[in-house]
Design an enzyme around this catalytic site. Structure first.
Site, PDB file in Angstrom:
ATOM      1  N   CYS A 259       0.791  -1.144   0.144  1.00  0.00           N
ATOM      2  CA  CYS A 259      -0.026   0.042  -0.001  1.00  0.00           C
ATOM      3  C   CYS A 259       0.744   1.236   0.064  1.00  0.00           C
ATOM      4  O   CYS A 259       0.418   2.314  -0.170  1.00  0.00           O
ATOM      5  CB  CYS A 259      -0.650  -0.011   1.146  1.00  0.00           C
ATOM      6  SG  CYS A 259      -0.093  -0.142   2.470  1.00  0.00           S
ATOM      7  N   PHE A 430      -4.934  10.124  12.444  1.00  0.00           N
ATOM      8  CA  PHE A 430      -6.357  10.798  12.440  1.00  0.00           C
ATOM      9  C   PHE A 430      -6.839  11.037  11.092  1.00  0.00           C
ATOM     10  O   PHE A 430      -7.951  10.800  10.684  1.00  0.00           O
ATOM     11  CB  PHE A 430      -6.427  11.966  13.352  1.00  0.00           C
ATOM     12  CG  PHE A 430      -5.745  11.649  14.887  1.00  0.00           C
ATOM     13  CD1 PHE A 430      -6.273  10.473  15.360  1.00  0.00           C
ATOM     14  CD2 PHE A 430      -4.751  12.284  15.344  1.00  0.00           C
ATOM     15  CE1 PHE A 430      -5.542  10.095  16.753  1.00  0.00           C
ATOM     16  CE2 PHE A 430      -4.172  12.065  16.638  1.00  0.00           C
ATOM     17  CZ  PHE A 430      -4.679  11.038  17.240  1.00  0.00           C
ATOM     18  N   GLY A 433      -8.358   8.090   9.083  1.00  0.00           N
ATOM     19  CA  GLY A 433      -9.379   7.377   9.925  1.00  0.00           C
ATOM     20  C   GLY A 433      -8.761   6.348  10.900  1.00  0.00           C
ATOM     21  O   GLY A 433      -9.276   5.176  11.214  1.00  0.00           O
TER      22      GLY A 433
END
Ligand SMILES: Cc1ncc(COP(=O)(O)O)c(C=O)c1O
Lengths: 517, 426
Positions: A259, A430, A433
């Site tokens: 990722c 944050f 998420g």
């Protein structure tokens, strides 16, 4: 036959869901294991962790092959590298850290007692299945947690095989039964039920955004991480040849399945053509506008992202799109617009790399911010530059929590080619998420009970050195203060046994007489 | 007000009054006499709730009836599903549920031939004794002093005289008793060559779970073979994974001619029992299959629940849990004994079958009461009141095991005080 045999798909009786019932029993098993692990000493834990790492490392290639053949994603050679890095590699990295012994801070008069999470439910993504199984299992064990592995359904066979092998090795090395377990038949409803179960202490979720949000929604403490979409800025102060080589290598690593892989190159206009030339040398195929359109159509259909392309190689993708790019390691698609509506600048998880030109650092920053507006917030970015001001400005402004410098982003941001914590799980903070902003490390699996003394100088701190919380001398028992029952009944002294026996007999007889009456 | 829809009780006292009036005055008063005023109302998992709302962890389990806990959801769902299709069935005919369960049972015990169903433990024992008599054409039955096999005609005759004399049901000529763990006495009883069956609990429950000595059960079986006697293992309390294997005899490596299972077989929600027999003892089923008849024996609903129970017991996850609970209480009780050795003097254990010995002939009655006051229900052994029956369920969780041990520890001072009162009174 004459029987009125009933031909239906449904059994005649409504019977309970055995898959859930067995999974539920696994949770109980894990709780037993967690209880035992929590009081296990450092030497045993190290032995178990090493045995598990060795078992994974020894079959790194086998699992790489099995993962590619089951999921169709990625490159065997690269998965071997990841499997090795995520077994022995990770263990060696943390070898000198102690997550077991109490930590004594004389200056602050504080003792910290490590408190493992307990039962960790580890969600395993389809993209990096075995490496993540190794990684999360080892992090959990280092910190004395039991782990239940919950593979993505499309990678369940290879994950189960690997998990059983690790469990076996752990057990032989002295781990309690059920320290490592796997859900063999995962389904989305089953995983959601497990996540919401109060017997789970911590969920570590890697996967698509819906899985991660479900983890946080479950009510169980969770470490979930969001998707990436890494911009890579190339300015006019870097070593272009090296940058081109690193970008192509990183983008082709395991066919872009990490990722942290590069999504879009943002090249200073002045060096863009030279960069493209160097990338060609490194075996990038630069697409024509028609080929770019074909790739856009292949990757992004009206139903959304085409997951069939995940982890496939450049050759396959080109052919699927309707052109050929023989020998290409990656496909570069030049784009004019770096905004979310240009789908090619979104996360692609395959060796297709968007390429855009920017006038300078300011436009580079706004382009990076724009592309991350759709996905990738809190994740990764890269920059190739020798100008600290550019590096600082870019890092301060883009919503990434790690910026790899002069390194490929795939292995740079994930910590294998930088000094970040090497990780298969990248905290998106944050903004993304997530409750964690770091790369996932063993530290996230353990908390501490703190013994805190009065600050006043005249209150002395205790001498805790050498005390093992799980092997303290037996505290004086109240029972020893009690007179013996049999002594109460009479007797004592040298031949008290005989007296006691006799007395018992008499009492018994009397009692029997009373009862019989 | 306790309104159950079908009937109502103003309070617990009304229940006691009516129990004394209409049900069983002595039993009702007995419990009040020993300080246990329990009337079980709600029940869930391994917990019972008294009518007062007080929660008790169940370590009595009615001898393993609640092996899986109370109203285990998987069993309840199984029964509910079955009720949409089956009822008790007709005992005269072959049935899918009975055939399937028989096959399952035989599958757990290679070498066995047929499963014969009853509704309760005593009935299955009855079937076992009759089968042995048919097979040997002998009448005599040998059992263990303080053994317990139920209260029907033949089964009660094998048991303690406390239960026979009252009803004039003792038959000393046909029913011989020998002391447990005394192989010479056993040989003397069998040597006449006129004994149809030796029946014994693999570990005598009501006697407080004294453990068979090394080689004792094997020697008994060898004697049976020598003298042509059938060996019947009563597995009502030791079967169904409670000793760490499906059947207790499997842990001792003895192969009985017949074994009997009941209680937990029905999951605590539908009564069913079985005598599982080898070819020789099943002989009568080839000759006159209607020689034993039981309308509710092997009712189809019970068969389906039992089928599920056996399936659950074979899961590796469950077997692992039994091992974990076993180890936990082995360690935990050793620790408790070290701390409370003045009153707590011995542990008998095989798997999750435990007998805890206290240093007074009535010790376990006091300890049972002290535990009751501390939220744990465990019963003393009726035939040896020194010993507390301590029977954790096969699915107990780690957290609840720890809670049990903490409550046990907390109850010991009270148990000590009660025992001292007893000793002084004596
Ligand atoms: C070992 C044993 N056998 C047989 C029985 C009789 O079973 P039931 O009460 O179901 O007739 C019992 C009951 O406690 C028992 O413990």
């Amino acid at each position: 036959m004459a029987d009125a045999a009933k031909v239906t798909d449904q059994p005649l009786l409504d019977v309970p869901d055995v898959v859930w019932q067995r999974a539920s029993m696994k949770l109980d098993g894990a709780r037993w294991a967690a209880g035992k692990l929590a009081v296990t000493g450092r030497a045993e834990i190290t032995g178990i962790v090493d045995a598990v790492a060795d078992a994974g490392h020894a079959r790194a290639r086998h699992y790489a092959e099995a993962a590619v053949s089951e999921t169709g994603y990625g490159v065997v050679e690269h998965k071997v590298i990841k499997n090795e890095a995520c077994s022995r590699g990770v263990v060696d990295l943390y070898r000198d850290e102690d997550f077991v012994a109490p930590r004594i801070d004389d200056a602050r008069k504080i003792v910290e007692l490590p408190r493992p999470a307990g039962v960790v439910l580890a969600l395993i993504p389809v993209t990096n299945p075995v490496a993540t199984v190794f990684f999360k299992t080892l992090l959990a064990l280092m910190t004395r947690n039991a782990v239940i592995l919950c593979p993505h359904p499309a990678a369940r066979k290879v994950c189960a095989e690997a998990a059983h092998a690790l469990a076996d090795a752990a057990h032989k090395a002295g781990a309690p039964e059920n320290a490592i377990q796997v859900i063999e038949e995962p389904t989305i409803p089953l995983i959601e039920k497990l996540m919401a179960d109060s017997r789970v202490d911590l969920i570590v979720a890697t996967g698509g955004p819906s899985v991660v949000r479900a983890a946080y929604r479950s009510g169980t403490p969770a470490l979930g991480v969001g998707p990436g979409n890494a911009p890579v800025l190339v300015d006019d102060t870097c070593d272009l040849k090296a940058a081109a080589r690193r970008i192509v290598a990183s983008k082709s690593f395991d066919n872009s399945i990490l990722c942290t892989n590069e999504s879009t190159v943002l090249a200073f206009a002045g060096i863009a053509d030279r960069l493209l030339d160097e990338m060609k040398v490194a075996k990038a195929h630069i697409c024509t506008p028609e080929q770019t359109q074909k790739l856009r159509d292949l990757l992004f259909t009206d139903d959304g992202f085409n997951t069939a392309v995940i982890g496939k190689d450049a050759d396959w993708i080109a052919r699927e799109a309707g052109f050929s790019a023989p020998g290409a390691k990656i496909l570069v698609t030049p784009v004019d617009l770096v905004q979310p509506e240009e789908r090619l600048v979104r996360e692609k998880l395959c060796p297709v790399l968007a390429f855009a030109r920017v006038t300078g650092i300011d436009q580079g920053i706004s382009a990076a911010r724009s592309m991350m507006r759709h996905t990738g917030k809190g994740h990764s970015a890269a920059i190739h530059s020798s100008d600290e001001r550019n590096i600082m400005a870019f890092s301060a402004a883009v919503p990434a929590l790690r910026v790899a410098v002069n390194a490929g982003c795939s292995l740079g941001a994930s910590g294998f080619e930088t000094h970040l914590g090497p990780s298969m799980t990248i905290g998106t903070g944050f903004a993304g998420g997530s409750s964690i902003g770091d790369n996932l490390t063993p530290h996230h699996f353990v908390q501490f009970a703190r013994i805190a003394y009065n600050k006043e100088a005249d209150v002395a701190f205790g001498a805790f050195e050498g005390l093992d919380p799980h092997d303290l001398p037996r505290l004086a028992s109240i029972a020893t203060a009690q007179p013996q029952l049999s002594l109460l009944a009479g007797g004592g002294g040298a031949d008290s046994d005989a007296v006691r026996r006799e007395l018992r007999k008499i009492i018994l007889e009397e009692l029997n007489a009373v009862l019989a009456a | 007000m306790f309104d159950y829809g079908l009937f109502r009780f103003a309070d617990k006292q009304e229940l006691f009054d009516k129990s004394i009036r209409f049900w069983n005055p002595d039993k009702t008063k007995f419990w009040q006499g020993v300080g246990v005023d329990l009337v079980i109302d709600r029940r869930e998992g391994y917990c019972l709730y008294d009518m007062s709302g007080r929660r008790l962890i169940d370590l009595h389990l009615n001898g393993g009836t609640y092996n899986f806990g109370h109203r285990h959801p998987e069993l309840v769902d199984t029964l509910k599903g079955a009720l949409d299709y089956f009822d008790m069935g007709n005992h005269w005919f072959p049935s899918v549920a009975r055939a399937a369960l028989s096959e399952e049972l035989i599958g757990t015990a290679p070498g066995m031939k047929y499963a014969i169903f009853g509704a309760g433990g005593a009935e299955a024992v009855e079937i076992a004794l009759k089968s042995a008599r048919y097979a040997t054409q002998r009448r005599k039955i040998v059992s263990i002093i303080k053994g317990y096999h139920g209260h029907s005609g033949l089964s009660v005759a094998t048991g303690d005289e406390r239960f026979t004399k009252l009803f004039l049901a003792d038959r000393p000529d046909e029913f011989v008793q020998v002391p447990f763990n005394d192989i010479d006495a056993m040989e003397r009883a069998l040597a006449g060559g006129d004994v149809a069956a030796l029946i014994m609990e693999t570990i005598p429950a009501t006697y407080g779970f004294p453990m068979p000595q090394e080689g004792y059960l094997n020697a008994c079986k060898a004697l049976c073979e020598k003298y042509g006697t059938m060996y019947i293992a009563d597995e009502v309390q030791t079967g169904l994974m409670r000793t760490g294997e499906m059947w207790g005899w499997q842990t001792y490596g003895v192969e009985p001619d017949i074994f009997v299972t009941a209680k937990g077989l029905g999951g605590g929600i539908y009564p069913i029992s079985a005598a599982v027999v080898n070819e020789k003892c099943g002989g009568w089923l080839e000759v006159d299959g209607a020689a034993h008849i039981s309308t509710s024996g092997g009712a189809e609903l019970g068969c389906i629940v039992a089928h599920k129970a056996l399936e659950m017991l074979r899961r590796p996850e469950l077997v692992a849990n039994v091992h974990a609970v076993t180890r936990f209480f082995a360690d935990g009780m050793a620790d408790m004994m070290q701390r409370h050795g003045d009153i707590f003097v011995g542990v008998r254990q095989k798997g999750v079958v435990l007998g805890l010995e206290f240093d007074h002939p009535e010790g376990a009655v006091s300890v049972s009461r002290a535990l009751y006051e501390h939220g744990v229900w465990a019963i003393f052994s009726s035939l040896d009141k020194r010993v507390l029956q301590f029977k954790p369920g096969v699915l107990l969780s780690a957290d609840m095991c720890q809670e049990i041990l903490d409550r046990f520890d907390a109850a010991m001072p009270r148990a000590r005080a009660l025992l001292h009162e007893l000793s002084k009174a004596a």
